[in-house]
Enzyme design. Sequence first.
Site, PDB file in Angstrom:
ATOM      1  N   GLY A 237       0.814  -1.207   0.000  1.00 46.92           N
ATOM      2  CA  GLY A 237       0.000   0.000   0.000  1.00 46.92           C
ATOM      3  C   GLY A 237       0.849   1.259   0.000  1.00 46.92           C
ATOM      4  O   GLY A 237       2.072   1.220   0.129  1.00 46.92           O
ATOM      5  N   CYS A 238       0.193   2.387  -0.117  1.00 47.43           N
ATOM      6  CA  CYS A 238       0.910   3.662  -0.226  1.00 47.43           C
ATOM      7  C   CYS A 238       1.688   3.999   1.036  1.00 47.43           C
ATOM      8  O   CYS A 238       2.834   4.447   0.967  1.00 47.43           O
ATOM      9  CB  CYS A 238      -0.048   4.781  -0.603  1.00 47.43           C
ATOM     10  SG  CYS A 238      -1.468   4.960   0.483  1.00 47.43           S
TER      11      CYS A 238
END
Length: 132
Positions: free
Chosen positions: A119-120
Amino acid sequence: MKTKKKIGIVGARGYVGKELVAILSEHEGFEIALSVSQRDNVTAEDVARHALDGYVLALPNNQTAPYVAAIARANEPAVIVDLSADHRFEDAAAAGWVYGQPERLRDRIRGATRISNPGCYATAMQLALHPL
């Protein structure tokens, strides 16, 4: 001339999917052969029927399982990149998923057919800490 890889994007109307369409549209190595949204009433089996080299699942968490199963049945050697959190953890590794952060793990990813994308927040933290 190098043959372009045919890619399908599931979740192309979401923010990440839209960005991915824009990036891959300009990439000389890929052809977007399928671009759908969950709102298009396209089933996982419909997606899997396309004989593509790879599929990117830009779907919310807990919604990729039907697509992964259908693609595995219809096109086992196809590469699947899951952008959700569904295949990021230890049980996913036991099932053959590779955690795919190319900036750090390129050798592990090379040749993999099931790639889970960090994920970011995880990407930001891992890349910031990597030089340490």
